[in-house]
Scaffold this active site. Structure first.
Site, mmCIF file in Angstrom:
data_model
loop_
_atom_site.group_PDB
_atom_site.id
_atom_site.type_symbol
_atom_site.label_atom_id
_atom_site.label_comp_id
_atom_site.label_asym_id
_atom_site.label_seq_id
_atom_site.Cartn_x
_atom_site.Cartn_y
_atom_site.Cartn_z
ATOM 1 N N ASP A 8 0.880 -1.159 0.000
ATOM 2 C CA ASP A 8 0.000 0.000 0.000
ATOM 3 C C ASP A 8 0.930 1.225 0.000
ATOM 4 O OD1 ASP A 8 -2.426 1.529 0.517
ATOM 5 O OD2 ASP A 8 -1.629 1.804 2.539
ATOM 6 N N LEU A 9 0.415 2.395 -0.346
ATOM 7 C CA LEU A 9 1.297 3.573 -0.427
ATOM 8 C C LEU A 9 1.178 4.450 0.821
ATOM 9 C CD1 LEU A 9 3.235 5.328 -2.136
ATOM 10 C CD2 LEU A 9 1.218 6.391 -3.152
ATOM 11 N N ASP A 10 0.028 5.122 0.938
ATOM 12 C CA ASP A 10 -0.177 6.054 2.046
ATOM 13 C C ASP A 10 -0.204 5.305 3.383
ATOM 14 O OD1 ASP A 10 -0.945 8.183 3.661
ATOM 15 O OD2 ASP A 10 -3.062 7.905 3.203
ATOM 16 N N THR A 16 1.307 10.377 3.562
ATOM 17 C CA THR A 16 0.532 11.411 2.885
ATOM 18 C C THR A 16 -0.809 11.660 3.583
ATOM 19 O OG1 THR A 16 0.109 9.627 1.302
ATOM 20 C CG2 THR A 16 1.498 11.407 0.544
ATOM 21 N N LYS A 44 -8.763 6.547 5.800
ATOM 22 C CA LYS A 44 -7.519 5.924 5.339
ATOM 23 C C LYS A 44 -7.803 4.737 4.428
ATOM 24 C CE LYS A 44 -4.315 7.584 8.753
ATOM 25 N NZ LYS A 44 -3.431 7.270 9.885
ATOM 26 N N SER A 113 -2.497 0.609 -4.362
ATOM 27 C CA SER A 113 -2.979 1.811 -3.672
ATOM 28 C C SER A 113 -4.293 2.303 -4.259
ATOM 29 C CB SER A 113 -1.916 2.907 -3.802
ATOM 30 O OG SER A 113 -2.449 4.162 -3.445
ATOM 31 N N ALA A 114 -5.107 2.919 -3.410
ATOM 32 C CA ALA A 114 -6.364 3.513 -3.872
ATOM 33 C C ALA A 114 -6.133 4.862 -4.539
ATOM 34 C CB ALA A 114 -7.303 3.693 -2.683
ATOM 35 N N LYS A 144 -10.886 -1.068 -1.639
ATOM 36 C CA LYS A 144 -10.654 -2.004 -0.543
ATOM 37 C C LYS A 144 -11.835 -1.828 0.437
ATOM 38 C CE LYS A 144 -5.766 -0.862 -1.021
ATOM 39 N NZ LYS A 144 -4.643 -0.090 -0.497
ATOM 40 N N GLU A 168 0.065 -3.328 4.625
ATOM 41 C CA GLU A 168 -1.076 -2.396 4.696
ATOM 42 C C GLU A 168 -1.178 -1.693 6.040
ATOM 43 O OE1 GLU A 168 -3.739 -0.820 3.853
ATOM 44 O OE2 GLU A 168 -3.986 -1.398 1.774
ATOM 45 N N ASP A 169 -1.639 -0.438 6.007
ATOM 46 C CA ASP A 169 -1.863 0.280 7.271
ATOM 47 C C ASP A 169 -3.353 0.407 7.593
ATOM 48 O OD1 ASP A 169 -2.355 2.194 5.180
ATOM 49 O OD2 ASP A 169 -2.333 3.748 6.725
#
Ligand code: B16
Ligand code: MG
Length: 214
Positions: A8-10, A16, A44, A113-114, A144, A168-169
């Site tokens: 995942d990114l953020d 971010t 998130k 990522s979304a 997600k 994932e966060d």
């Protein structure tokens, strides 16, 4: 056997979330209300338009579809002001070293990522070169916890889902990984991410050594 990592990114590679919060808060304030950092937690991993819907509900504001698009575009403009200033130093601690180690071991790497701004963020932070596949909000139609984003990642990498490990966060992201038949490492607080197969506080974490047990 795990042969691919999906990130995942953020909240995992970069932080971010704070920029999203500032931009969404500005939108809410301009519409005449406010929301808390605690409420922001619920956004998130959630797509831009879904986030807007939730925020409008909190503020009890009704907009037409055209109005929603207009405000979402404005929010994205404010968000991009922050993102355009991002630098390689904005990558979260330990991430670059971890990605280097993955590459050295021959593990395939994908982004899941979304965000529709994912490529720009990866480029500005000099992370793009690590990725064999980038699946972002421009390639997916379902948010997600639907597993679409990770299944597409596995497909682009040519790796079966059972050989993929997701980082994932967000709770919705952990559920997405499991629904896709993948194991998931939660990056963040144990009390939030208890469904994860392993929880780490970040990529400088001593728990990283436990990854091989998965
Ligand atoms: P954008 P992730 C998600 O990123 C964010 O967590 C979420 O807050 C945001 O609304 C979503 O991306 C869409 O982002 O507006 O840039 O398309 O955690 O899936 O990497
Ligand atoms: Mg995230």
């Amino acid at each position: 056997m795990i042969s691919a990592y999906l990130f995942d990114l953020d909240g995992v590679l970069v932080d971010t979330a704070e920029y999203h919060f500032k931009a969404w808060r500005r939108l809410a304030n301009e519409l005449g209300f406010d929301f808390t950092e605690h409420q922001n937690e619920q956004l998130k991993g959630i797509s831009r338009m879904e986030s807007l819907e939730r925020i409008l509900t909190w503020g009890n504001v009704t907009l037409t579809d055209a109005g929603k698009l207009d405000w979402a575009t404005r929010k994205n403009g404010w968000y991009l002001e922050y993102v355009s200033r991002m630098k390689p130093a904005d990558v979260l601690p330990g991430v670059r070293e971890f990605l280097d180690a993955c590459r050295a071991k021959g593990i395939k790497i994908a982004l899941g990522s979304a965000s529709k701004n994912a490529r720009l963020i990866l480029k500005n932070t000099d992370l793009l070169r690590y990725f064999d596949a980038v699946i972002d909000g421009n390639k997916t139609t379902r948010s997600k916890p639907d597993p679409e984003v990770f299944l597409l990642g596995a497909q682009e990498l040519g790796v079966p889902p059972a050989e993929c490990l997701v980082f994932e966060d967000a709770v919705a992201g952990i559920e997405a990984a499991h629904r896709g038949g993948m194991k998931a490492v939660g990056v963040g607080a144990p009390e939030v991410l208890m469904e994860a197969d392993l929880i780490i506080s970040g990529f400088k974490d001593e728990h990283l050594a436990k990854l091989h047990s998965l």
